[in-house]
Design an enzyme around this catalytic site. Structure first.
Site, PDB file in Angstrom:
ATOM      1  N   ARG A   1      31.663  32.694  44.786  1.00 48.00           N
ATOM      2  CA  ARG A   1      33.068  32.540  44.411  1.00 48.00           C
ATOM      3  C   ARG A   1      33.592  31.168  44.783  1.00 48.00           C
ATOM      4  O   ARG A   1      34.792  30.908  44.632  1.00 48.00           O
ATOM      5  CB  ARG A   1      33.896  33.574  45.169  1.00 48.00           C
ATOM      6  CG  ARG A   1      34.281  34.813  44.357  1.00 48.00           C
ATOM      7  CD  ARG A   1      34.934  35.757  45.331  1.00 48.00           C
ATOM      8  NE  ARG A   1      35.894  36.653  44.771  1.00 48.00           N
ATOM      9  CZ  ARG A   1      35.621  37.891  44.377  1.00 48.00           C
ATOM     10  NH1 ARG A   1      34.391  38.339  44.383  1.00 48.00           N
ATOM     11  NH2 ARG A   1      36.588  38.680  43.960  1.00 48.00           N
TER      12      ARG A   1
ATOM     13  N   LYS B   1      33.594  42.030  34.866  1.00 50.30           N
ATOM     14  CA  LYS B   1      32.255  41.739  35.400  1.00 50.30           C
ATOM     15  C   LYS B   1      31.524  43.022  35.808  1.00 50.30           C
ATOM     16  O   LYS B   1      30.354  43.178  35.523  1.00 50.30           O
ATOM     17  CB  LYS B   1      32.348  40.833  36.645  1.00 50.30           C
ATOM     18  CG  LYS B   1      32.933  39.469  36.382  1.00 50.30           C
ATOM     19  CD  LYS B   1      32.807  38.576  37.604  1.00 50.30           C
ATOM     20  CE  LYS B   1      33.528  39.072  38.848  1.00 50.30           C
ATOM     21  NZ  LYS B   1      35.000  39.133  38.721  1.00 50.30           N
TER      22      LYS B   1
ATOM     23  N   ARG C   1      42.461  50.703  43.347  1.00 46.18           N
ATOM     24  CA  ARG C   1      42.134  49.929  44.544  1.00 46.18           C
ATOM     25  C   ARG C   1      43.405  49.374  45.174  1.00 46.18           C
ATOM     26  O   ARG C   1      44.306  48.949  44.461  1.00 46.18           O
ATOM     27  CB  ARG C   1      41.233  48.746  44.158  1.00 46.18           C
ATOM     28  CG  ARG C   1      39.790  49.115  44.030  1.00 46.18           C
ATOM     29  CD  ARG C   1      38.956  48.026  43.412  1.00 46.18           C
ATOM     30  NE  ARG C   1      39.209  46.679  43.903  1.00 46.18           N
ATOM     31  CZ  ARG C   1      38.471  45.619  43.563  1.00 46.18           C
ATOM     32  NH1 ARG C   1      37.431  45.762  42.753  1.00 46.18           N
ATOM     33  NH2 ARG C   1      38.756  44.419  44.023  1.00 46.18           N
TER      34      ARG C   1
ATOM     35  N   ARG D   1      45.059  37.032  44.160  1.00 47.49           N
ATOM     36  CA  ARG D   1      43.636  36.944  43.801  1.00 47.49           C
ATOM     37  C   ARG D   1      43.436  36.002  42.609  1.00 47.49           C
ATOM     38  O   ARG D   1      42.449  35.273  42.557  1.00 47.49           O
ATOM     39  CB  ARG D   1      43.088  38.338  43.481  1.00 47.49           C
ATOM     40  CG  ARG D   1      42.953  39.184  44.747  1.00 47.49           C
ATOM     41  CD  ARG D   1      42.784  40.646  44.418  1.00 47.49           C
ATOM     42  NE  ARG D   1      41.529  40.927  43.786  1.00 47.49           N
ATOM     43  CZ  ARG D   1      41.321  41.969  42.972  1.00 47.49           C
ATOM     44  NH1 ARG D   1      42.292  42.801  42.705  1.00 47.49           N
ATOM     45  NH2 ARG D   1      40.150  42.160  42.447  1.00 47.49           N
TER      46      ARG D   1
ATOM     47  N   ARG E   1      43.561  49.604  36.122  1.00 45.26           N
ATOM     48  CA  ARG E   1      42.162  49.834  36.516  1.00 45.26           C
ATOM     49  C   ARG E   1      42.042  50.961  37.541  1.00 45.26           C
ATOM     50  O   ARG E   1      42.857  51.085  38.446  1.00 45.26           O
ATOM     51  CB  ARG E   1      41.579  48.555  37.110  1.00 45.26           C
ATOM     52  CG  ARG E   1      40.179  48.742  37.658  1.00 45.26           C
ATOM     53  CD  ARG E   1      39.434  47.469  37.740  1.00 45.26           C
ATOM     54  NE  ARG E   1      39.747  46.723  38.937  1.00 45.26           N
ATOM     55  CZ  ARG E   1      39.088  45.636  39.305  1.00 45.26           C
ATOM     56  NH1 ARG E   1      38.101  45.177  38.551  1.00 45.26           N
ATOM     57  NH2 ARG E   1      39.429  44.991  40.394  1.00 45.26           N
TER      58      ARG E   1
HETATM   59  P1  AMP Z   1      35.820  42.180  43.927  1.00 44.89           P
HETATM   60  O1  AMP Z   1      35.389  43.608  43.907  1.00 44.89           O
HETATM   61  O2  AMP Z   1      34.707  41.255  43.476  1.00 44.89           O
HETATM   62  O3  AMP Z   1      37.098  41.934  43.176  1.00 44.89           O
HETATM   63  O4  AMP Z   1      36.097  41.808  45.463  1.00 44.89           O
HETATM   64  C1  AMP Z   1      37.110  42.458  46.215  1.00 44.89           C
HETATM   65  C2  AMP Z   1      37.497  41.626  47.421  1.00 44.89           C
HETATM   66  O5  AMP Z   1      36.342  41.494  48.278  1.00 44.89           O
HETATM   67  C3  AMP Z   1      37.916  40.187  47.116  1.00 44.89           C
HETATM   68  O6  AMP Z   1      39.280  40.092  46.745  1.00 44.89           O
HETATM   69  C4  AMP Z   1      37.621  39.506  48.457  1.00 44.89           C
HETATM   70  O7  AMP Z   1      38.588  39.842  49.428  1.00 44.89           O
HETATM   71  C5  AMP Z   1      36.312  40.193  48.854  1.00 44.89           C
HETATM   72  N1  AMP Z   1      35.137  39.460  48.293  1.00 44.89           N
HETATM   73  C6  AMP Z   1      34.257  39.913  47.360  1.00 44.89           C
HETATM   74  N2  AMP Z   1      33.318  39.000  47.081  1.00 44.89           N
HETATM   75  C7  AMP Z   1      33.619  37.916  47.838  1.00 44.89           C
HETATM   76  C8  AMP Z   1      33.044  36.619  47.979  1.00 44.89           C
HETATM   77  N3  AMP Z   1      31.971  36.248  47.250  1.00 44.89           N
HETATM   78  N4  AMP Z   1      33.613  35.771  48.876  1.00 44.89           N
HETATM   79  C9  AMP Z   1      34.675  36.130  49.615  1.00 44.89           C
HETATM   80  N5  AMP Z   1      35.293  37.309  49.503  1.00 44.89           N
HETATM   81  C10 AMP Z   1      34.768  38.210  48.632  1.00 44.89           C
END
Ligand code: AMP
Length: 217
Positions: free
Chosen positions: A88, A13, A160, A171, A127
């Site tokens: 989400r 994404k 990360r 996740r 990654r």
């Molecule tokens: P991402 O970079 O989108 O993979 O997000 C990294 C982490 O941020 C996720 O594993 C969640 O802990 C938190 N996070 C990001 N977006 C959301 C969301 N829309 N709702 C809840 N937690 C989020």
């Protein structure tokens, strides 16, 4: 045009959002990147989110909606938005519909990047992201060449914390339980276009761009 990019962690994404931003002039809003920026700056919000992110769990809606609502106040939103990592869950999707309505806007389409779990685990293990500008790369599939923002020479690349295998499993489980139901919801609303996400970076880029351009017609 306002688009949601839907897909599991590691589905690409972030990479696709960057190209749609460059090609279509849309503003990229990544909830995960907003959290990581807050954490880098040790803000109260970032510190609140940290433990959840570390465990691969959702940050509570109260915090997540606040961060997105605040981001939607900035003027660059007028160009149109690509949401990445948000919504989400069904509750977040409903909240987004309301936030957009308050701004006199709506979601024009949802691009769902489809990738199997095996490919996701493989991708996340390799990654790397830039700590400064959050641009995503991959040790094998997308090695660092140039910084998309012309800011650095790859010196801030790192893995990360939440891309460690244990957290990745959590996740993916959360994705299937909480986020995957959105696929049907948006399909029923006739907003969803599925994009095959397992080809080369260029193939997926082409397919994503075509799908976004279809939405525009
Ligand atoms: P991402 O970079 O989108 O993979 O997000 C990294 C982490 O941020 C996720 O594993 C969640 O802990 C938190 N996070 C990001 N977006 C959301 C969301 N829309 N709702 C809840 N937690 C989020």
């Amino acid at each position: 045009m306002n688009i949601i990019l839907l897909g599991a962690p590691g589905s690409g994404k972030g990479t696709q959002a960057k190209q749609l931003q460059a090609e279509l002039g849309l503003t990229h809003i990544s909830s995960g990147a907003l959290f990581r920026e807050n954490l880098n700056h040790k803000t109260e919000l970032g510190l609140l989110a940290q433990a959840y992110m570390h465990r691969g769990e959702f940050v509570p809606d109260e915090i997540t909606l606040a961060i997105v609502r605040e981001r939607l106040q900035r003027p660059d939103v007028d160009k149109g938005v690509i949401f990445d990592g948000f919504p989400r869950s069904l509750a977040q999707a409903e909240a987004l519909t309301e936030m957009m309505a308050d701004l006199g806007r709506r979601i024009d389409g949802v691009l769902y990047i489809e990738v199997s779990d095996e490919a996701l685990v493989d991708r996340l293990a390799g990654r790397l992201i830039c700590r400064e500008c959050q641009a995503p790369f991959h040790r094998i599939y997308q090695p660092f060449q140039t910084c998309p923002y012309h800011k650095c020479a790859g010196e801030y690349l790192h893995q990360r914390d939440d891309d460690q295998p244990e957290t990745v499993r959590a996740r993916l489980e959360t994705f299937h339980a909480q986020t995957a139901p959105l696929i049907d919801t948006y399909r029923q609303a006739q907003l969803l276009i599925a994009v095959p996400g397992e080809g080369s970076v260029d193939e997926v880029k082409r397919a994503t761009l075509e799908a976004a351009q279809d939405l525009n017609h």
